[in-house]
Motif scaffolding. Structure first.
Motif, PDB file in Angstrom:
ATOM      1  N   THR A 211       0.700  -1.320  -0.342  1.00 17.20           N
ATOM      2  CA  THR A 211       0.234  -0.024   0.260  1.00 17.20           C
ATOM      3  C   THR A 211       0.687   1.160   0.319  1.00 17.20           C
ATOM      4  OG1 THR A 211       0.238  -0.271   1.929  1.00 17.20           O
ATOM      5  CG2 THR A 211      -1.590  -1.541   1.490  1.00 17.20           C
TER       6      THR A 211
ATOM      7  N   ASN B 150     -11.248  -4.126   4.278  1.00 19.89           N
ATOM      8  CA  ASN B 150     -10.716  -3.349   4.015  1.00 19.89           C
ATOM      9  C   ASN B 150      -9.452  -2.663   3.611  1.00 19.89           C
ATOM     10  OD1 ASN B 150      -8.924  -4.497   6.532  1.00 19.89           O
ATOM     11  ND2 ASN B 150      -8.003  -2.852   7.234  1.00 19.89           N
ATOM     12  N   LEU B 151      -8.825  -3.782   3.059  1.00 20.01           N
ATOM     13  CA  LEU B 151      -7.898  -3.676   2.480  1.00 20.01           C
ATOM     14  C   LEU B 151      -7.656  -4.243   0.617  1.00 20.01           C
ATOM     15  CD1 LEU B 151      -5.099  -4.751   4.638  1.00 20.01           C
ATOM     16  CD2 LEU B 151      -4.535  -3.209   2.954  1.00 20.01           C
TER      17      LEU B 151
ATOM     18  N   GLU C  30       1.055   3.339   2.708  1.00 22.23           N
ATOM     19  CA  GLU C  30       2.194   3.559   3.830  1.00 22.23           C
ATOM     20  C   GLU C  30       3.300   2.415   3.888  1.00 22.23           C
ATOM     21  OE1 GLU C  30      -1.487   3.168   3.400  1.00 22.23           O
ATOM     22  OE2 GLU C  30      -1.690   4.965   3.775  1.00 22.23           O
ATOM     23  N   THR C  31       2.487   1.654   3.437  1.00 24.79           N
ATOM     24  CA  THR C  31       3.761   0.469   3.692  1.00 24.79           C
ATOM     25  C   THR C  31       5.454   1.378   2.739  1.00 24.79           C
ATOM     26  OG1 THR C  31       2.527  -1.421   3.691  1.00 24.79           O
ATOM     27  CG2 THR C  31       4.838  -2.477   2.272  1.00 24.79           C
TER      28      THR C  31
ATOM     29  N   MET D 232      -0.971   4.423  10.519  1.00 23.83           N
ATOM     30  CA  MET D 232      -0.100   2.893   9.980  1.00 23.83           C
ATOM     31  C   MET D 232       1.225   3.845  10.145  1.00 23.83           C
ATOM     32  SD  MET D 232      -1.671   1.370   8.738  1.00 23.83           S
ATOM     33  CE  MET D 232      -0.121  -0.238   8.822  1.00 23.83           C
TER      34      MET D 232
ATOM     35  N   PHE E  74       3.768   1.668  11.558  1.00 25.76           N
ATOM     36  CA  PHE E  74       4.940   1.808  10.786  1.00 25.76           C
ATOM     37  C   PHE E  74       6.716   2.481  11.370  1.00 25.76           C
ATOM     38  CE2 PHE E  74       3.153   0.102   6.678  1.00 25.76           C
ATOM     39  CZ  PHE E  74       2.945  -0.689   7.396  1.00 25.76           C
TER      40      PHE E  74
ATOM     41  N   GLY F  32      -7.169   0.075   3.070  1.00 20.92           N
ATOM     42  CA  GLY F  32      -6.566  -0.382   4.231  1.00 20.92           C
ATOM     43  C   GLY F  32      -6.253   1.114   5.553  1.00 20.92           C
TER      44      GLY F  32
HETATM   45  N1  ADE Z   1      -2.718  -2.738   7.020  1.00 20.80           N
HETATM   46  C1  ADE Z   1      -3.982  -2.621   7.950  1.00 20.80           C
HETATM   47  N2  ADE Z   1      -4.161  -1.176   6.868  1.00 20.80           N
HETATM   48  C2  ADE Z   1      -2.828  -1.196   5.566  1.00 20.80           C
HETATM   49  C3  ADE Z   1      -2.251  -0.246   5.178  1.00 20.80           C
HETATM   50  N3  ADE Z   1      -2.631   0.870   4.856  1.00 20.80           N
HETATM   51  N4  ADE Z   1      -1.006  -0.692   4.753  1.00 20.80           N
HETATM   52  C4  ADE Z   1      -0.083  -1.215   5.178  1.00 20.80           C
HETATM   53  N5  ADE Z   1      -1.356  -2.694   5.863  1.00 20.80           N
HETATM   54  C5  ADE Z   1      -2.033  -2.460   6.553  1.00 20.80           C
END
Ligand code: ADE
Length: 416
Positions: free
Chosen positions: A54, A340-341, A56-57, A352, A356, A346
């Motif tokens: 994603t 959700n994903l 955020e990752t 996050m 993270f 997500g």
């Molecule tokens: N797990 C739940 N939401 C997420 C996100 N936005 N990015 C990565 N892992 C997740």
């Protein structure tokens, strides 16, 4: 040379914009990136990660790269990859093996690609990478400095490995940091699961009877948000203490058999299998919607649903209608995977940011303490956890109170 297997490299431009948007909303991780960038604390390290791909990752893996690591990224679910983000990451020099809609074989192929890179440290969400390393690549696992685990389900699997005396490297349970589960599991899933249900169905929540299975941090977040939107929420829980909490939080509590007759929307968040099965599906109302927010697609028994159905069709994206022998229609969202994903994006970047930041700090901590850590499932050190909370508050412009010296002394004394 960057290695990759993704859906479409031409999506990179859109992906870069998504990542920039996430960066704006992840001030803690961005400030950590900046603080350590010049020191390159992960220089020379190979890091393999199996995380939802994603935006955020992307902010996390770009941070690890900015700190000097070479990063290999696989997904942690076959249906959660954001293909534009994957393309942007490849342009940024991250090795990515992920696309939305992978088969199970392709998914495990991707996990193996990152396992086989002989990483120094691994990051995982759900423990499929940890399990693969322990099952098939024990030599590689034995040489690891350590790993991290993002989610409750993964931590449960790793504790089982530890109990059997088979854990081959130290693992930091990022999930168990306060600045992770109190926010990500509760408010993150609370919002994003409802977001997924709404994007898939566009139904009105107000006035519906919603059944939430599981009253852990995820379940309570979902129950809270659904109630906030006007649903009458029923909680189904096996743990008597949690069930009692749900009662005193004002929810109706009953078993699934009873709830099955009443619910319009069902959301599972237990981490266990067969939470909704044939005997429940047969009792459900016509039009009931079934969604899962737990890590694996085992909470709603899909083979049971298939066996009860006489007809099946995709009525909307991520909504499959099952017509049952008894004439009723049930609607399964997102193939029973993390709603959700799959149907949304997500958790929002703001939560996050904390999860993270704990991941990034834990990776640095593992490397700095590589010869000292026991081969156990470990907590994120309290100082790191608190530092994330402090930075988050600071980013929100919130000041907190400080104890005076006299107050500290008072708290340390037992005397009358
Ligand atoms: N797990 C739940 N939401 C997420 C996100 N936005 N990015 C990565 N892992 C997740």
């Amino acid at each position: 040379m960057v290695e990759f297997k993704i859906k479409d490299p031409s999506l990179a431009e859109e992906g870069h914009k998504q990542i920039e948007w996430a960066e704006v909303h992840m001030p803690v991780l961005m400030s950590l990136r900046k603080s350590y960038m010049s020191k390159k604390p992960l220089k020379g390290l190979k890091i393999s990660a199996a995380l939802h791909v994603t935006k955020e990752t992307a902010v996390l893996v770009r941070t690890l790269k900015a700190w000097g690591a070479e990063v290999y990224l696989a997904p942690s679910n076959p249906l959660s990859t954001q293909d534009d983000v994957a393309a942007a990451l490849v342009e940024d020099g991250i090795n990515v093996y992920a696309w939305r809609g992978m088969s199970t074989d392709e998914y495990f192929w991707a996990i193996e690609q990152v396992a086989l890179k002989e990483p120094n440290i691994v990051l995982d969400d759900g423990a499929d990478l940890h399990a693969t390393l322990h099952d098939k690549y024990r030599n590689i696992a034995s040489n690891l400095e350590g790993g991290t685990e993002e989610t409750t389900t993964g931590v449960i699997r790793l504790r089982a490995l530890e109990r059997e005396g088979k854990l081959l490297y130290p693992v930091i349970a990022v999930n168990d940091a306060y600045t992770k589960y109190l926010f990500d599991n509760r408010y993150g899933t609370g919002q994003s699961a409802v977001d997924g249900i709404l994007r898939a169905t566009n139904i009105l929540i107000a006035g519906k009877v919603a059944v939430v299975a599981g009253y852990g941090w995820v379940g309570r977040g979902i129950a809270l948000r659904l109630r906030g939107m006007g649903a009458r929420v029923i909680v189904v829980e096996v743990d008597p203490i949690r069930a009692l909490e749900a009662v005193m939080d004002g929810f109706e509590v009953t078993n699934m058999k009873e709830a099955a007759r009443k619910g319009d929307i069902f959301v599972t968040a237990t981490g266990d299998k067969d939470v909704i099965r044939k005997e429940h599906m047969e009792l459900m109302k016509d039009g009931a919607i079934l969604a899962n927010a737990g890590h694996f697609n085992v909470e709603i028994n899909i083979p049971d649903l298939e066996s009860l159905a006489v007809e099946k069709r995709e009525i909307r994206r991520y909504v499959v209608e099952y017509k049952l022998k008894n004439g009723k229609r049930l609607y399964l969202l997102a193939e029973g995977r993390l709603v959700n994903l799959v149907a949304a994006e997500g958790h929002p970047s703001e939560v996050m940011d904390m999860s993270f930041s704990n991941q990034a700090l834990s990776v640095m901590y593992i490397h700095q303490n590589k010869d000292k850590l026991p081969r156990k499932v470990l907590r994120v050190p309290r100082e790191l956890d608190e530092s994330v909370a402090r930075r988050k508050l600071e980013s929100m412009g919130i000041r907190i109170e400080e104890l005076t010296e006299e107050q500290k002394k008072y708290l340390e004394s037992w005397k009358v």
